[in-house]
Design a protein around this motif. Structure first.
Motif, mmCIF file in Angstrom:
data_model
loop_
_atom_site.group_PDB
_atom_site.id
_atom_site.type_symbol
_atom_site.label_atom_id
_atom_site.label_comp_id
_atom_site.label_asym_id
_atom_site.label_seq_id
_atom_site.Cartn_x
_atom_site.Cartn_y
_atom_site.Cartn_z
ATOM 1 N N ARG A 1 -12.635 1.074 -9.164
ATOM 2 C CA ARG A 1 -12.159 1.209 -7.794
ATOM 3 C C ARG A 1 -11.244 0.039 -7.491
ATOM 4 O O ARG A 1 -11.624 -1.114 -7.687
ATOM 5 C CB ARG A 1 -13.325 1.230 -6.817
ATOM 6 C CG ARG A 1 -12.855 1.380 -5.398
ATOM 7 C CD ARG A 1 -13.961 1.766 -4.460
ATOM 8 N NE ARG A 1 -13.464 1.730 -3.112
ATOM 9 C CZ ARG A 1 -14.109 1.174 -2.104
ATOM 10 N NH1 ARG A 1 -15.298 0.655 -2.290
ATOM 11 N NH2 ARG A 1 -13.567 1.172 -0.913
ATOM 12 N N LYS B 1 0.826 -1.202 0.000
ATOM 13 C CA LYS B 1 0.000 0.000 0.000
ATOM 14 C C LYS B 1 0.864 1.256 0.000
ATOM 15 O O LYS B 1 0.547 2.249 -0.657
ATOM 16 C CB LYS B 1 -0.913 -0.027 1.226
ATOM 17 C CG LYS B 1 -1.914 1.068 1.273
ATOM 18 C CD LYS B 1 -2.829 0.897 2.470
ATOM 19 C CE LYS B 1 -3.855 1.996 2.503
ATOM 20 N NZ LYS B 1 -4.775 1.838 3.619
ATOM 21 N N ARG C 1 -13.236 5.363 1.480
ATOM 22 C CA ARG C 1 -13.621 4.087 2.086
ATOM 23 C C ARG C 1 -12.496 3.055 2.032
ATOM 24 O O ARG C 1 -12.703 1.895 2.346
ATOM 25 C CB ARG C 1 -14.842 3.531 1.362
ATOM 26 C CG ARG C 1 -16.062 4.394 1.530
ATOM 27 C CD ARG C 1 -17.275 3.706 0.924
ATOM 28 N NE ARG C 1 -18.384 4.616 0.908
ATOM 29 C CZ ARG C 1 -18.933 5.105 -0.179
ATOM 30 N NH1 ARG C 1 -18.476 4.761 -1.368
ATOM 31 N NH2 ARG C 1 -19.946 5.924 -0.109
ATOM 32 N N ASN D 1 -9.511 6.592 -2.202
ATOM 33 C CA ASN D 1 -10.936 6.523 -1.912
ATOM 34 C C ASN D 1 -11.132 6.651 -0.409
ATOM 35 O O ASN D 1 -10.413 6.004 0.353
ATOM 36 C CB ASN D 1 -11.508 5.202 -2.437
ATOM 37 C CG ASN D 1 -13.015 5.179 -2.419
ATOM 38 O OD1 ASN D 1 -13.625 5.287 -1.366
ATOM 39 N ND2 ASN D 1 -13.594 5.022 -3.592
ATOM 40 N N GLY E 1 -8.753 1.987 -0.375
ATOM 41 C CA GLY E 1 -8.409 1.689 -1.751
ATOM 42 C C GLY E 1 -8.225 2.968 -2.553
ATOM 43 O O GLY E 1 -7.952 4.042 -1.992
ATOM 44 N N LYS F 1 -9.683 -1.885 -4.682
ATOM 45 C CA LYS F 1 -9.945 -2.007 -3.250
ATOM 46 C C LYS F 1 -8.708 -2.386 -2.440
ATOM 47 O O LYS F 1 -8.611 -2.054 -1.265
ATOM 48 C CB LYS F 1 -11.050 -3.032 -3.007
ATOM 49 C CG LYS F 1 -12.399 -2.550 -3.511
ATOM 50 C CD LYS F 1 -13.484 -3.534 -3.170
ATOM 51 C CE LYS F 1 -14.826 -3.034 -3.680
ATOM 52 N NZ LYS F 1 -15.892 -3.988 -3.380
ATOM 53 N N SER F 2 -7.780 -3.107 -3.079
ATOM 54 C CA SER F 2 -6.598 -3.514 -2.316
ATOM 55 C C SER F 2 -5.350 -3.424 -3.189
ATOM 56 O O SER F 2 -5.415 -3.490 -4.413
ATOM 57 C CB SER F 2 -6.763 -4.944 -1.802
ATOM 58 O OG SER F 2 -6.723 -5.846 -2.874
ATOM 59 N N ASP G 1 -9.419 5.289 -6.304
ATOM 60 C CA ASP G 1 -10.222 5.510 -7.501
ATOM 61 C C ASP G 1 -9.242 5.582 -8.659
ATOM 62 O O ASP G 1 -8.230 6.275 -8.577
ATOM 63 C CB ASP G 1 -11.020 6.816 -7.408
ATOM 64 C CG ASP G 1 -12.068 6.765 -6.306
ATOM 65 O OD1 ASP G 1 -12.628 5.677 -6.083
ATOM 66 O OD2 ASP G 1 -12.325 7.808 -5.680
ATOM 67 N N ARG H 1 -4.303 -6.093 -6.003
ATOM 68 C CA ARG H 1 -4.790 -6.053 -7.389
ATOM 69 C C ARG H 1 -3.785 -5.373 -8.321
ATOM 70 O O ARG H 1 -3.831 -5.577 -9.525
ATOM 71 C CB ARG H 1 -6.111 -5.309 -7.464
ATOM 72 C CG ARG H 1 -7.238 -6.035 -6.813
ATOM 73 C CD ARG H 1 -8.385 -6.141 -7.779
ATOM 74 N NE ARG H 1 -9.502 -6.806 -7.151
ATOM 75 C CZ ARG H 1 -9.879 -8.032 -7.430
ATOM 76 N NH1 ARG H 1 -9.223 -8.721 -8.333
ATOM 77 N NH2 ARG H 1 -10.903 -8.570 -6.843
#
Length: 187
Positions: A46, A3, A31, A29, A33, A48-49, A35, A52
């Motif tokens: 999106r 990350k 929430r 984002n 993760g 998320k992690s 965009d 990906r």
């Protein structure tokens, strides 16, 4: 990927809908993760992690040199914006406000404008004593350096343009067709 390695504005190879695609990270984002924009489909996605995202890539269609140049330009723009914001915050607009310079357009440096094909045709017809067909006009235009073309049928191009002007302007057109295939200036 981790990350902490992911940066906004960079391009990454990512698994989107089961397929590998190049994505540009646009923002974090709220929430969790990121965009991003799928550059193959131009759709927002999106991520998320971090798992990906596989590795950083350059923008599609750009060489490494072009990518590096674009990144330097973006960095300079960010510095200019920061300097301007700081000047506004301090209230001293005389220092720090940076106005970006306009990009130079290639081929426009001399300021001398070459006449269009129709203008060059009118100039050639003004010098001529008799009506000319378009092949003769083009030969004289190219010989005098009034017009340059890389087209295969420049005479047909000039013929069509002259006919269009006559049809559109009628009596006010610069050209007149006294006989088949020949033109002269309307006096």
């Amino acid at each position: 990927m981790k990350k902490s390695e992911i940066k906004v504005g960079k391009h990454y190879a990512a698994k989107v809908s089961g397929k590998m695609a190049t994505v540009r990270i646009d923002a974090a984002n709220p929430r969790g993760g990121w965009d991003a924009m799928n550059l193959r489909t131009n759709k927002k996605v999106r991520i998320k992690s971090a798992q990906r995202l596989h590795h950083e890539t350059r923008a599609p269609g750009k060489t490494r040199r072009e990518q590096a140049s674009a990144e330097r330009a973006a960095k300079q723009v960010r510095k200019d914006i920061a300097r301007t914001v700081e000047a506004v915050r301090k209230g001293n607009l005389a220092k720090g406000v940076v106005v970006p310079a306009a990009k130079k357009q290639p081929g426009k440096a001399s300021g001398k404008k070459r006449p269009s094909g129709l203008d060059a045709a009118a100039q050639v017809l003004a010098d001529a004593k008799e009506p000319l067909n378009t092949k003769e006009m083009v030969a004289r235009m190219l010989a005098k350096g009034l017009w340059k073309t890389s087209g295969k049928t420049p005479a047909a191009t000039i013929y069509a343009a002259v006919i269009r002007e006559i049809a559109a302007k009628g009596k006010d057109a610069r050209f007149r067709k006294p006989e088949r295939g020949r033109f002269e200036l309307a006096r």
